[in-house]
Design a protein around this motif. Structure first.
Motif, mmCIF file in Angstrom:
data_model
loop_
_atom_site.group_PDB
_atom_site.id
_atom_site.type_symbol
_atom_site.label_atom_id
_atom_site.label_comp_id
_atom_site.label_asym_id
_atom_site.label_seq_id
_atom_site.Cartn_x
_atom_site.Cartn_y
_atom_site.Cartn_z
ATOM 1 N N SER A 49 65.579 71.016 -20.255
ATOM 2 C CA SER A 49 65.748 70.573 -21.836
ATOM 3 C C SER A 49 64.456 69.649 -21.882
ATOM 4 O O SER A 49 64.400 68.468 -21.715
ATOM 5 N N ASP A 50 63.403 70.600 -22.645
ATOM 6 C CA ASP A 50 62.246 69.728 -22.945
ATOM 7 C C ASP A 50 62.138 69.178 -24.288
ATOM 8 O O ASP A 50 62.247 69.909 -25.343
ATOM 9 N N LEU A 51 62.650 67.674 -24.327
ATOM 10 C CA LEU A 51 63.361 67.151 -25.436
ATOM 11 C C LEU A 51 62.172 67.342 -26.500
ATOM 12 O O LEU A 51 62.721 67.426 -27.869
ATOM 13 N N TYR A 52 61.006 66.922 -26.303
ATOM 14 C CA TYR A 52 59.794 66.832 -27.457
ATOM 15 C C TYR A 52 59.671 68.276 -28.011
ATOM 16 O O TYR A 52 59.857 68.300 -29.313
ATOM 17 N N GLU A 53 59.630 69.044 -27.197
ATOM 18 C CA GLU A 53 59.459 70.567 -27.376
ATOM 19 C C GLU A 53 60.627 71.056 -28.480
ATOM 20 O O GLU A 53 60.665 71.830 -29.394
ATOM 21 N N MET A 54 61.651 70.579 -28.043
ATOM 22 C CA MET A 54 63.021 70.791 -29.017
ATOM 23 C C MET A 54 63.196 69.981 -30.200
ATOM 24 O O MET A 54 64.062 70.416 -30.853
ATOM 25 N N LYS A 55 62.153 69.032 -30.262
ATOM 26 C CA LYS A 55 62.201 68.068 -31.248
ATOM 27 C C LYS A 55 63.840 67.389 -31.104
ATOM 28 O O LYS A 55 64.299 67.320 -32.272
ATOM 29 N N PHE A 56 64.281 67.160 -30.029
ATOM 30 C CA PHE A 56 65.549 66.554 -30.108
ATOM 31 C C PHE A 56 65.818 65.487 -30.788
ATOM 32 O O PHE A 56 65.169 64.437 -30.864
ATOM 33 N N LYS A 57 66.871 65.293 -31.500
ATOM 34 C CA LYS A 57 67.306 64.212 -32.560
ATOM 35 C C LYS A 57 67.771 62.955 -31.716
ATOM 36 O O LYS A 57 68.631 63.328 -30.581
ATOM 37 N N ALA A 58 67.115 61.980 -31.677
ATOM 38 C CA ALA A 58 67.261 60.726 -30.978
ATOM 39 C C ALA A 58 68.504 59.973 -31.567
ATOM 40 O O ALA A 58 69.049 58.985 -30.822
ATOM 41 N N THR A 59 68.780 60.025 -32.767
ATOM 42 C CA THR A 59 69.537 58.943 -33.443
ATOM 43 C C THR A 59 71.133 59.466 -33.418
ATOM 44 O O THR A 59 71.372 60.552 -33.821
ATOM 45 N N ALA A 60 72.075 58.462 -32.796
ATOM 46 C CA ALA A 60 73.272 59.000 -33.085
ATOM 47 C C ALA A 60 73.837 58.572 -34.469
ATOM 48 O O ALA A 60 73.959 57.237 -34.861
ATOM 49 N N THR A 61 74.262 59.683 -35.268
ATOM 50 C CA THR A 61 74.604 59.417 -36.777
ATOM 51 C C THR A 61 75.537 60.422 -36.887
ATOM 52 O O THR A 61 76.015 61.268 -36.341
ATOM 53 N N GLU A 62 76.222 60.088 -38.277
ATOM 54 C CA GLU A 62 77.224 61.011 -38.553
ATOM 55 C C GLU A 62 76.782 62.537 -39.010
ATOM 56 O O GLU A 62 77.824 63.402 -38.906
ATOM 57 N N GLU A 63 75.643 62.590 -39.022
ATOM 58 C CA GLU A 63 75.248 64.201 -38.938
ATOM 59 C C GLU A 63 75.622 65.002 -37.575
ATOM 60 O O GLU A 63 75.349 66.181 -37.583
ATOM 61 N N ASP A 64 75.827 64.155 -36.615
ATOM 62 C CA ASP A 64 76.297 64.995 -35.376
ATOM 63 C C ASP A 64 77.553 65.609 -35.543
ATOM 64 O O ASP A 64 78.162 66.170 -34.530
ATOM 65 N N ILE A 65 78.229 65.392 -36.533
ATOM 66 C CA ILE A 65 79.467 65.729 -36.898
ATOM 67 C C ILE A 65 79.744 66.793 -37.940
ATOM 68 O O ILE A 65 79.043 66.463 -39.082
ATOM 69 N N THR A 66 80.410 67.978 -37.818
ATOM 70 C CA THR A 66 80.213 68.821 -39.136
ATOM 71 C C THR A 66 81.837 68.716 -39.675
ATOM 72 O O THR A 66 82.560 68.470 -38.727
ATOM 73 N N GLY A 67 81.862 68.656 -41.193
ATOM 74 C CA GLY A 67 83.202 68.564 -41.615
ATOM 75 C C GLY A 67 83.321 67.019 -41.846
ATOM 76 O O GLY A 67 82.223 66.204 -41.503
ATOM 77 N N ALA A 68 84.691 66.312 -42.233
ATOM 78 C CA ALA A 68 84.585 65.069 -43.012
ATOM 79 C C ALA A 68 84.720 64.443 -41.569
ATOM 80 O O ALA A 68 85.279 64.786 -40.361
ATOM 81 N N VAL A 69 84.431 63.189 -41.695
ATOM 82 C CA VAL A 69 84.783 62.080 -40.424
ATOM 83 C C VAL A 69 85.691 61.226 -40.810
ATOM 84 O O VAL A 69 86.403 61.207 -42.102
ATOM 85 N N LYS A 70 86.383 60.803 -39.897
ATOM 86 C CA LYS A 70 87.844 60.275 -39.975
ATOM 87 C C LYS A 70 87.684 59.037 -40.853
ATOM 88 O O LYS A 70 88.622 58.693 -41.681
#
Ligand SMILES: Cc1cc2nc3c(=O)[nH]c(=O)nc-3n(C[C@H](O)[C@H](O)[C@H](O)COP(=O)(O)OP(=O)(O)OC[C@H]3O[C@@H](n4cnc5c(N)ncnc54)[C@H](O)[C@@H]3O)c2cc1C
Length: 281
Positions: A49-70
């Motif tokens: 997993s080449d993180l910079y190459e993948m432009k891996f998202k570093a922030t833990a946010t609501e966008e990590d979930i699809t659909g409504a959050v609880k």
């Protein structure tokens, strides 16, 4: 019967290398490439997993979930992502890493030390991929952790010389620096933690000396999968009723010992030397 035993022991091991460096010409890239080559030659299945190459998202946010959050009023990342994991609503980049992690027998984190820790993009991988429920729960952690049949290790370069990261050195003891990631992340999730591979200050070395470091790494890689892990205390020596304190009988047993148990469980005694750097101490 004999052949099924052989198949069991000769099954190819999978190694996941989580790699964080921006440049293919870097020493970290050379170390990663050497590991890929050496492990493939041993018959391992190697995932990177080449993180910079993948432009891996570093922030833990609501966008990590699809659909409504609880609970949008008070978004709680751990609980919401656990629910999303259970319901198959996690972001696809996290799901992809979960798949690799499930396959892996060994995870190697390859990175340049940033601020006494891992680069932000790698910390983001840890924050997002080591999802509550998937990687740990309050019941399944440390020696009873979810990944207790897997191994993990840190392999990194520094800008500082080794002398600077000693107990008399300006940066302080490297064993203390390693404790948060090796204990608080890897051991917490149950991984058997292999001794770190540290490439001290490669920028300040001659080209020949750097090649020597790579040769040393290739030699270690030959036996890496059979190495004994570092020692961490099992969960059952702590008393849940007493707020997970060391049980009195364990404290008594160690009352006369010169050293503490680990870097963290030092019992107000000198730290056991090389506790986070060498197996068997
Ligand atoms: C934000 C930030 C925070 C930092 N915090 C810390 C810290 O807390 N503590 C600390 O000690 N350091 C810190 N550093 C320094 C950092 O850890 C080092 O710069 C880094 O580890 C060096 O590794 P590199 O792979 O980037 O080296 P590079 O500069 O990429 O490589 C070193 C040399 O190796 C050469 N090389 C590449 N491939 C090969 C090969 N195959 N064979 C031989 N030579 C080769 C390169 O050409 C180069 O000359 C920090 C740096 C930054 C940017």
């Amino acid at each position: 019967m004999v052949s099924s035993v052989n198949v069991l022991f000769s099954a190819a091991q999978t190694v996941l290398i989580v790699y964080a460096h921006q440049s293919a010409g870097s020493f970290n890239a050379a170390v990663k490439d050497a590991a890929v080559d050496a492990l493939k030659k041993q018959g391992c299945n190697v995932l990177v997993s080449d993180l910079y190459e993948m432009k891996f998202k570093a922030t833990a946010t609501e966008e990590d979930i699809t659909g409504a959050v609880k609970n949008p009023e008070h978004f709680c990342y751990g609980n919401e992502t656990m629910l999303a994991w259970q319901e198959g609503r996690l972001a696809s980049d996290i799901v992809d890493e979960h798949k690799k992690l499930k396959e892996a027998d060994l995870v190697i984190f390859q990175f340049p030390m940033y601020w006494f820790s891992v680069p932000a993009i790698m910390k983001g991988w840890m924050d997002r991929v080591l999802t509550l429920g998937f990687a740990y729960t309050l019941e399944k952690r440390y020696s009873e952790g979810i990944f207790r049949d897997k191994k993990a290790m840190l392999s990194f370069t520094t800008g500082s010389h080794e002398t600077m990261f000693s107990s008399n050195g300006i940066n302080g003891d490297m064993n203390v620096t390693l404790w948060p990631i090796q204990n608080g992340v890897l051991n917490y999730c149950g991984f058997q933690v292999l001794a770190p591979q540290i490439f001290w200050a490669p920028t300040h070395l001659s080209s020949e000396a750097r090649e020597g470091l790579l040769e040393g790494w290739c030699a270690r890689l030959q036996g890496l999968l059979n190495e004994a892990p570092l020692t961490f205390p099992p969960v059952d020596i702590f008393d849940e009723e007493e707020g997970f304190q060391l049980k009195p009988e364990v404290r008594e047993k160690h009352a006369e010992s010169h050293f503490g148990l680990t870097v963290g469980h030092h019992l107000e005694k000198p730290l056991p030397p090389h506790n986070q750097m060498k197996a068997g101490v």
